[in-house]
Scaffold this motif. Structure first.
Motif, PDB file in Angstrom:
ATOM      1  N   ALA A  32       0.846  -1.200   0.000  1.00 47.30           N
ATOM      2  CA  ALA A  32       0.000   0.000   0.000  1.00 47.30           C
ATOM      3  C   ALA A  32       0.871   1.235   0.000  1.00 47.30           C
ATOM      4  N   SER A  33       0.357   2.295  -0.583  1.00 51.40           N
ATOM      5  CA  SER A  33       1.014   3.596  -0.544  1.00 51.40           C
ATOM      6  C   SER A  33       0.353   4.454   0.529  1.00 51.40           C
ATOM      7  N   ALA A  34       1.051   5.492   0.968  1.00 56.08           N
ATOM      8  CA  ALA A  34       0.493   6.372   2.001  1.00 56.08           C
ATOM      9  C   ALA A  34       0.979   7.789   1.802  1.00 56.08           C
ATOM     10  N   THR A  35       0.087   8.741   2.067  1.00 53.43           N
ATOM     11  CA  THR A  35       0.405  10.165   2.049  1.00 53.43           C
ATOM     12  C   THR A  35       0.071  10.747   3.415  1.00 53.43           C
ATOM     13  N   PHE A  36       1.034  11.474   3.990  1.00 53.72           N
ATOM     14  CA  PHE A  36       0.826  12.158   5.256  1.00 53.72           C
ATOM     15  C   PHE A  36       0.914  13.659   5.013  1.00 53.72           C
ATOM     16  N   GLY A  37      -0.113  14.390   5.444  1.00 56.69           N
ATOM     17  CA  GLY A  37      -0.166  15.818   5.190  1.00 56.69           C
ATOM     18  C   GLY A  37       0.745  16.629   6.088  1.00 56.69           C
ATOM     19  N   GLY A  38       1.184  16.029   7.191  1.00 61.36           N
ATOM     20  CA  GLY A  38       2.050  16.738   8.120  1.00 61.36           C
ATOM     21  C   GLY A  38       3.496  16.329   8.007  1.00 61.36           C
ATOM     22  N   ALA A  39       4.237  16.588   9.065  1.00 58.28           N
ATOM     23  CA  ALA A  39       5.675  16.313   9.089  1.00 58.28           C
ATOM     24  C   ALA A  39       5.951  14.840   9.375  1.00 58.28           C
ATOM     25  N   MET A  40       7.181  14.435   9.137  1.00 52.91           N
ATOM     26  CA  MET A  40       7.669  13.120   9.548  1.00 52.91           C
ATOM     27  C   MET A  40       8.800  13.346  10.533  1.00 52.91           C
ATOM     28  N   LEU A  41       8.663  12.729  11.710  1.00 52.23           N
ATOM     29  CA  LEU A  41       9.653  12.887  12.770  1.00 52.23           C
ATOM     30  C   LEU A  41      10.061  11.520  13.289  1.00 52.23           C
ATOM     31  N   VAL A  42      11.364  11.244  13.238  1.00 52.06           N
ATOM     32  CA  VAL A  42      11.918  10.028  13.830  1.00 52.06           C
ATOM     33  C   VAL A  42      12.748  10.489  15.025  1.00 52.06           C
ATOM     34  N   LEU A 102       8.736  -0.596   2.229  1.00 49.24           N
ATOM     35  CA  LEU A 102       8.030   0.075   1.140  1.00 49.24           C
ATOM     36  C   LEU A 102       8.146  -0.764  -0.128  1.00 49.24           C
ATOM     37  N   GLY A 103       7.031  -1.375  -0.523  1.00 47.46           N
ATOM     38  CA  GLY A 103       7.023  -2.252  -1.690  1.00 47.46           C
ATOM     39  C   GLY A 103       7.459  -1.559  -2.965  1.00 47.46           C
ATOM     40  N   ALA A 104       7.922  -2.350  -3.919  1.00 50.19           N
ATOM     41  CA  ALA A 104       8.551  -1.807  -5.124  1.00 50.19           C
ATOM     42  C   ALA A 104       7.629  -0.902  -5.930  1.00 50.19           C
ATOM     43  N   SER A 105       6.325  -1.104  -5.853  1.00 50.05           N
ATOM     44  CA  SER A 105       5.391  -0.255  -6.602  1.00 50.05           C
ATOM     45  C   SER A 105       4.689   0.765  -5.716  1.00 50.05           C
ATOM     46  N   GLU A 106       5.145   0.901  -4.465  1.00 48.61           N
ATOM     47  CA  GLU A 106       4.466   1.777  -3.509  1.00 48.61           C
ATOM     48  C   GLU A 106       5.242   3.068  -3.278  1.00 48.61           C
ATOM     49  N   VAL A 107       4.520   4.091  -2.789  1.00 49.70           N
ATOM     50  CA  VAL A 107       5.113   5.417  -2.569  1.00 49.70           C
ATOM     51  C   VAL A 107       4.702   5.924  -1.189  1.00 49.70           C
ATOM     52  N   LEU A 108       5.668   6.417  -0.438  1.00 49.64           N
ATOM     53  CA  LEU A 108       5.389   7.166   0.785  1.00 49.64           C
ATOM     54  C   LEU A 108       5.594   8.638   0.478  1.00 49.64           C
ATOM     55  N   THR A 109       4.544   9.450   0.695  1.00 49.97           N
ATOM     56  CA  THR A 109       4.603  10.880   0.438  1.00 49.97           C
ATOM     57  C   THR A 109       4.451  11.640   1.749  1.00 49.97           C
ATOM     58  N   ILE A 110       5.382  12.553   2.002  1.00 55.03           N
ATOM     59  CA  ILE A 110       5.346  13.410   3.175  1.00 55.03           C
ATOM     60  C   ILE A 110       5.222  14.847   2.700  1.00 55.03           C
ATOM     61  N   ASN A 111       4.206  15.556   3.198  1.00 50.04           N
ATOM     62  CA  ASN A 111       3.967  16.932   2.750  1.00 50.04           C
ATOM     63  C   ASN A 111       4.364  17.971   3.788  1.00 50.04           C
ATOM     64  N   GLY A 112       5.307  17.631   4.650  1.00 52.22           N
ATOM     65  CA  GLY A 112       5.806  18.564   5.648  1.00 52.22           C
ATOM     66  C   GLY A 112       7.283  18.361   5.871  1.00 52.22           C
ATOM     67  N   ASN A 113       7.806  18.952   6.932  1.00 50.57           N
ATOM     68  CA  ASN A 113       9.223  18.784   7.255  1.00 50.57           C
ATOM     69  C   ASN A 113       9.537  17.330   7.602  1.00 50.57           C
ATOM     70  N   VAL A 114      10.757  16.933   7.351  1.00 48.62           N
ATOM     71  CA  VAL A 114      11.251  15.612   7.747  1.00 48.62           C
ATOM     72  C   VAL A 114      12.456  15.814   8.657  1.00 48.62           C
ATOM     73  N   THR A 115      12.396  15.231   9.854  1.00 48.60           N
ATOM     74  CA  THR A 115      13.516  15.270  10.777  1.00 48.60           C
ATOM     75  C   THR A 115      13.778  13.870  11.291  1.00 48.60           C
ATOM     76  N   ILE A 116      14.981  13.383  11.059  1.00 43.24           N
ATOM     77  CA  ILE A 116      15.397  12.084  11.561  1.00 43.24           C
ATOM     78  C   ILE A 116      16.476  12.359  12.599  1.00 43.24           C
ATOM     79  N   GLY A 117      16.074  12.359  13.857  1.00 44.76           N
ATOM     80  CA  GLY A 117      16.962  12.747  14.944  1.00 44.76           C
ATOM     81  C   GLY A 117      16.157  13.366  16.066  1.00 44.76           C
ATOM     82  N   THR A 118      16.645  13.237  17.281  1.00 52.52           N
ATOM     83  CA  THR A 118      15.905  13.707  18.436  1.00 52.52           C
ATOM     84  C   THR A 118      16.502  14.978  19.025  1.00 52.52           C
ATOM     85  N   ALA A 119      15.637  15.803  19.573  1.00 49.29           N
ATOM     86  CA  ALA A 119      16.052  17.033  20.248  1.00 49.29           C
ATOM     87  C   ALA A 119      16.177  16.829  21.755  1.00 49.29           C
TER      88      ALA A 119
END
Length: 245
Positions: A45-55, A68-85
């Motif tokens: 399955a594909s998924a779109t998130f309207g907000g940010a992605m935070l790891v 993420l399957g070969a024909s699937e797409v993850l869409t993020i429509n906000g900031n992406v941060t991979i890391g903790t504050a």
């Protein structure tokens, strides 16, 4: 699904079996004190998130995963941060596999795609690794006049063993396209002259196209940075954010 809040994965597996369009954010770790890791399974399955992605989890061994399957797409429509504050000595790990595609589309002013958390106190900092080599495609599209792609933790205090690594797609086509104003690899002051303390952007196996106005490598107060090829294949095209000049 039709809920509007954030989707948070603290542990275990969240599996979508049908395409989803969700208004909120995607969080790996609902708080920066989480020490477990979660998996988002988009194998079918594909998924779109309207907000940010935070790891923002904190563990040197537990790895957050995106399947993420070969024909699937993850869409993020906000900031992406991979890391903790989190104001501590922390580690954040994220990996993506399955041969699918990830798209970050964020036209907001001062949009960010960052690997590495931002802290301010002395003797603390974040070490972050985002391994996207298992994807076939990554597209990061930020505002061309203010958007920033950053690969380093941010802190004005020198602390050993705190740096960031971003590994670009190397499965299938292995392509990456980045559009932003700045591409920064090592633009802060956390380096403490420790062995291996190099912020790294590792290019994928296919074509990498960087449409950015400025590339900064190791331009922080003390930070060191490197952009390298991950293997014997791959190309790099570097142009301004307009894609032509």
């Amino acid at each position: 699904s039709s809920y509007s809040g954030a989707t948070s994965i603290n542990d275990g597996i969240l599996r979508f079996t049908a395409d989803q369009t969700l208004a909120g954010a995607l969080n790996f770790g609902s708080a920066n004190t989480i020490t477990t890791a979660g998996t988002l399974d988009l194998s079918n399955a594909s998924a779109t998130f309207g907000g940010a992605m935070l790891v923002q989890t904190d563990s040197a061994t537990n790895i957050n995963q995106l399947l993420l399957g070969a024909s699937e797409v993850l869409t993020i429509n906000g900031n992406v941060t991979i890391g903790t504050a989190r104001a501590a000595s922390t580690n954040t790990l994220f990996t993506a596999s399955g041969g699918g595609s990830m798209m970050v589309s964020n036209a907001a002013t001062n949009g960010v795609f960052a690997v590495g958390g931002a802290t301010t106190a002395a003797s603390v900092g974040n070490k972050a690794t985002a391994d996207l080599s298992g994807l076939s495609s990554l597209i990061i599209s930020l505002d061309p006049t203010t958007g920033v792609v950053r690969v380093n933790p941010t802190n004005g205090n020198n602390v050993s063993d705190k740096y960031s690594v971003l590994i670009l797609p190397a499965t299938g086509a292995g392509t990456t396209t980045i559009t932003a104003n700045l591409l920064d690899v090592g633009d802060s002051s956390q380096n403490n002259n420790a062995a291996g303390q190099v912020n790294q952007l590792v290019l994928g196996s296919g074509a990498s196209t960087f449409n950015v106005n400025t590339v900064n490598i190791g331009t922080g107060g003390r930070d060191v940075g490197a952009i390298t090829f991950g293997g014997g294949t791959g190309t790099l095209v570097l142009r301004a954010a307009d894609g032509s000049s």
